[in-house]
Enzyme design. Structure first.
Site, PDB file in Angstrom:
ATOM      1  N   GLY A  93     -11.093  30.396 -31.602  1.00 44.10           N
ATOM      2  CA  GLY A  93     -11.258  30.733 -30.126  1.00 44.10           C
ATOM      3  C   GLY A  93     -12.003  30.086 -29.506  1.00 44.10           C
ATOM      4  O   GLY A  93     -12.346  29.640 -28.163  1.00 44.10           O
ATOM      5  N   ASP A 126     -13.314  34.220 -23.683  1.00 47.92           N
ATOM      6  CA  ASP A 126     -14.411  33.005 -22.826  1.00 47.92           C
ATOM      7  C   ASP A 126     -14.845  31.550 -23.319  1.00 47.92           C
ATOM      8  O   ASP A 126     -15.157  31.033 -22.809  1.00 47.92           O
ATOM      9  CB  ASP A 126     -15.499  34.029 -21.880  1.00 47.92           C
ATOM     10  CG  ASP A 126     -17.122  34.576 -23.205  1.00 47.92           C
ATOM     11  OD1 ASP A 126     -16.458  33.740 -23.979  1.00 47.92           O
ATOM     12  OD2 ASP A 126     -17.561  34.867 -22.767  1.00 47.92           O
ATOM     13  N   ARG A 177     -22.426  24.486 -36.825  1.00 49.40           N
ATOM     14  CA  ARG A 177     -22.550  25.375 -38.106  1.00 49.40           C
ATOM     15  C   ARG A 177     -21.418  23.852 -39.316  1.00 49.40           C
ATOM     16  O   ARG A 177     -21.217  22.771 -39.002  1.00 49.40           O
ATOM     17  CB  ARG A 177     -21.894  26.079 -38.153  1.00 49.40           C
ATOM     18  CG  ARG A 177     -21.458  26.786 -39.358  1.00 49.40           C
ATOM     19  CD  ARG A 177     -20.840  28.606 -39.414  1.00 49.40           C
ATOM     20  NE  ARG A 177     -18.707  28.067 -39.270  1.00 49.40           N
ATOM     21  CZ  ARG A 177     -18.718  29.441 -38.264  1.00 49.40           C
ATOM     22  NH1 ARG A 177     -19.203  30.426 -38.586  1.00 49.40           N
ATOM     23  NH2 ARG A 177     -17.481  29.063 -37.749  1.00 49.40           N
ATOM     24  N   ASP A 253     -10.044  36.308 -42.292  1.00 55.06           N
ATOM     25  CA  ASP A 253     -10.242  35.093 -41.833  1.00 55.06           C
ATOM     26  C   ASP A 253     -11.449  34.594 -41.511  1.00 55.06           C
ATOM     27  O   ASP A 253     -11.959  33.003 -41.470  1.00 55.06           O
ATOM     28  CB  ASP A 253      -9.235  34.873 -40.081  1.00 55.06           C
ATOM     29  CG  ASP A 253      -9.839  36.160 -39.815  1.00 55.06           C
ATOM     30  OD1 ASP A 253      -9.842  37.243 -39.905  1.00 55.06           O
ATOM     31  OD2 ASP A 253     -11.360  36.328 -38.308  1.00 55.06           O
TER      32      ASP A 253
HETATM   33  P1  AMP Z   1     -15.077  36.370 -35.920  1.00 58.43           P
HETATM   34  O1  AMP Z   1     -14.548  38.127 -35.690  1.00 58.43           O
HETATM   35  O2  AMP Z   1     -15.830  35.766 -35.191  1.00 58.43           O
HETATM   36  O3  AMP Z   1     -14.638  35.493 -37.198  1.00 58.43           O
HETATM   37  O4  AMP Z   1     -13.682  35.811 -34.368  1.00 58.43           O
HETATM   38  C1  AMP Z   1     -12.499  36.494 -34.497  1.00 58.43           C
HETATM   39  C2  AMP Z   1     -11.492  35.687 -33.805  1.00 58.43           C
HETATM   40  O5  AMP Z   1     -11.844  36.173 -32.341  1.00 58.43           O
HETATM   41  C3  AMP Z   1     -11.717  34.333 -33.932  1.00 58.43           C
HETATM   42  O6  AMP Z   1     -10.572  33.851 -33.964  1.00 58.43           O
HETATM   43  C4  AMP Z   1     -12.752  33.687 -32.482  1.00 58.43           C
HETATM   44  O7  AMP Z   1     -12.546  32.212 -32.590  1.00 58.43           O
HETATM   45  C5  AMP Z   1     -12.164  35.138 -31.978  1.00 58.43           C
HETATM   46  N1  AMP Z   1     -13.401  34.874 -31.200  1.00 58.43           N
HETATM   47  C6  AMP Z   1     -14.321  36.243 -31.124  1.00 58.43           C
HETATM   48  N2  AMP Z   1     -15.702  35.559 -29.876  1.00 58.43           N
HETATM   49  C7  AMP Z   1     -14.373  34.567 -28.584  1.00 58.43           C
HETATM   50  C8  AMP Z   1     -14.527  34.697 -27.963  1.00 58.43           C
HETATM   51  N3  AMP Z   1     -15.514  34.967 -26.994  1.00 58.43           N
HETATM   52  N4  AMP Z   1     -13.647  33.847 -27.304  1.00 58.43           N
HETATM   53  C9  AMP Z   1     -12.747  33.625 -28.122  1.00 58.43           C
HETATM   54  N5  AMP Z   1     -12.634  34.005 -28.763  1.00 58.43           N
HETATM   55  C10 AMP Z   1     -12.986  34.009 -30.005  1.00 58.43           C
HETATM   56 MG    MG Z   2     -14.326  34.249 -38.105  1.00 63.65          MG
END
Ligand code: AMP
Ligand code: MG
Length: 484
Positions: A93, A126, A177, A253
């Site tokens: 995202g 965002d 990364r 994920d």
């Molecule tokens: P994570 O917990 O970082 O693995 O994120 C889980 C999901 O939420 C992934 O698909 C991320 O890309 C999405 N995500 C987390 N934060 C944001 C953000 N600020 N904007 C868009 N997508 C987000």
């Molecule tokens: Mg993740």
């Protein structure tokens, strides 16, 4: 987006070519005032990138995605995931794969950005990231790397000059990364959920090509792939346990097929040794508590097995049997990796007669509880004739003395212990201090000192005493956050 000549980097687009269904074209958000906060020069060189070029406007364009090199195809990757047990279709995202590089050892590595703007998978997000959490990922992943744990790496953190709205406005940043790949358990799960056998096969083929090439020569290549992922994950979680690391959000994920650790969000190292420790603000049930990491990893691998069933056998019953048998290798693989790690921590590498002592010691440690990292380090002093360091922090002195006598009888090697029990880890209070100074005062000194300490974790250096000390009394309960 404008393209720059391929002067800074030559990027391939193997993922986008092989799995176009899982690759959505991504365009980075503009960065009003990009400023390089951290550059991992040794990693840049390893990747064949010139640190001086990365510091130029063109280089910053690469590291924020605003100027992708000519020929690159930046994409947001689609994947699914069980998040706290519930299945969802997800995707990057706020991240994008710029492409793949070939490093100086000939390995293919992903160059990926986090916090680079909204993508088709952003939902209500965002697309952005705040500076502090991106610096946390840099600190913790550098520490993991120095501790010999398979991990994704941070190449750079660039402040964007744009504020990111969280509870309060925070400085925004983009993390670059590097990973062996970003193929996740959730990538396989999405291919399966889309009910596209050809896509599922191509995902598995790419994972074999990039991570487990020996599986290609196996008469059952996909079963061999599954077994290889199980072995890699068993090894990873055994490392976390012996180091006292809590990942914090082991959704499928966030589990890579390569066996590298990814997503240092709500993670933390234990201060006091508490097997039930949870740091994440949203993990009320303790699903991802320290002691739950091995069973949760096994659970995640079971979801991988389910997703792979059509690749394992045409008949579902036979496929389930094969997957179940393969998953049965997780517990012995984890037990073996764990036993070897603790034998080494006890200064008795390869010695099975050390195994009985491990759980007894962990019980003594938890009963007090002691500071995990410094206790292990001080244990070597007892071999050198000084028991008081560990005696001074354990409540059950009789139990400890009895344990010490039995252990010392086996003839542990103190120097071998110092080579595996770190002095310097990213302690929670030091991480907070470094992030706070960087975020609120623009002072990078504490960050750089902490990075310097954790990059060489085993050898005591004068001047770094406070980096080896437990959290101060008043530090309180540590809470970490996702998606920041
Ligand atoms: P994570 O917990 O970082 O693995 O994120 C889980 C999901 O939420 C992934 O698909 C991320 O890309 C999405 N995500 C987390 N934060 C944001 C953000 N600020 N904007 C868009 N997508 C987000
Ligand atoms: Mg993740």
């Amino acid at each position: 987006m404008t393209s720059a000549p391929a002067r800074v980097a030559t990027l391939h687009h193997r993922f986008a070519d092989a799995l176009p269904e899982l690759a959505a074209p991504a365009v980075a958000a503009e960065t009003p005032e990009p400023q390089l906060v951290a550059l991992n020069e040794p990693l840049a060189r390893e990747l064949g990138l010139d640190p001086d070029l990365l510091r130029t406007p063109e280089g910053l364009g690469l590291l924020t995605g605003t100027h992708a090199p000519e020929g690159a195809t930046p994409v947001a990757q689609a994947y699914a995931g069980h998040q706290f047990g519930g299945f969802r279709q997800l995707g990057d995202g706020r991240a994008m794969l710029l492409g793949e590089l070939v490093d100086d050892a000939g390995r293919v590595r992903d160059l990926h950005l986090k916090g680079s703007g909204r993508t088709p998978f952003a939902r209500n997000g965002d697309g952005l990231a705040a500076l502090g959490p991106m610096l946390r990922e840099l600190i913790v992943s550098e520490s993991m790397h120095a501790l010999g744990v398979p991990t994704t790496r941070a190449l750079s953190v660039v402040a964007t000059g744009r504020a990111v709205q969280r509870d309060e406005p925070l400085p925004g940043a983009v993390l670059a990364r590097v990973a062996s790949s970003h193929l996740r358990v959730g990538t396989v799960q999405l291919a399966r959920a889309l009910d596209d056998p050809d896509l599922l096969r191509r995902v598995a083929d790419l994972a074999i090509e990039r991570h487990h090439p020996e599986a290609a020569d196996d008469p059952e290549p996909y079963l061999a792939l599954y077994r290889a992922v199980i072995a890699a994950q068993a090894n990873l979680v055994a490392e976390w346990m012996q180091l006292g690391f809590v990942h914090g959000v082991l959704n499928t994920d966030n589990v890579l097929l390569s066996g590298e650790a990814i997503d240092y969000g709500p993670c933390a190292f234990l201060d006091a040794f508490d097997p039930t420790a949870v740091f994440s603000s949203i993990d009320g049930e303790g699903r991802y508590a320290y002691r739950n990491q091995p069973p949760i990893t096994e659970w995640n691998l079971a979801r991988l097995g389910e997703a792979m069933l059509p690749l394992l056998h045409e008949q579902q019953d036979a496929a389930i049997e094969l997957a179940t048998d393969a998953l049965g290798t997780f517990r012995p693989a984890f037990a073996a990796a764990r036993a070897e790690a603790y034998r080494a921590k006890l200064g008795l590498p390869g010695r099975r007669d050390a195994d009985l002592l491990v759980d007894q010691l962990l019980d003594l440690m938890a009963a007090t509880p002691v500071d995990h990292t410094s206790f292990w380090r001080r244990l070597a002093d007892a071999v050198r004739g000084d028991r008081e360091g560990v005696r001074g922090v354990v409540l059950d002195l009789q139990g400890l003395d009895c344990w010490l006598d039995r252990w010392l009888n086996l003839g542990p090697d103190a120097r071998a212990m110092d080579a595996v029990n770190p002095l310097y880890i990213p302690r929670n209070h030091l991480v907070e201090e470094a992030l706070d100074a960087a975020e609120s005062e623009g002072d990078l000194g504490p960050l750089e000192q902490l990075l310097d300490a954790v990059r060489s974790p085993y050898v005591a250096r004068p001047g770094l005493e406070r980096y080896a000390e437990p959290a101060p009394e008043g530090f309180g309960r540590y809470v970490t956050f996702c998606g920041t």
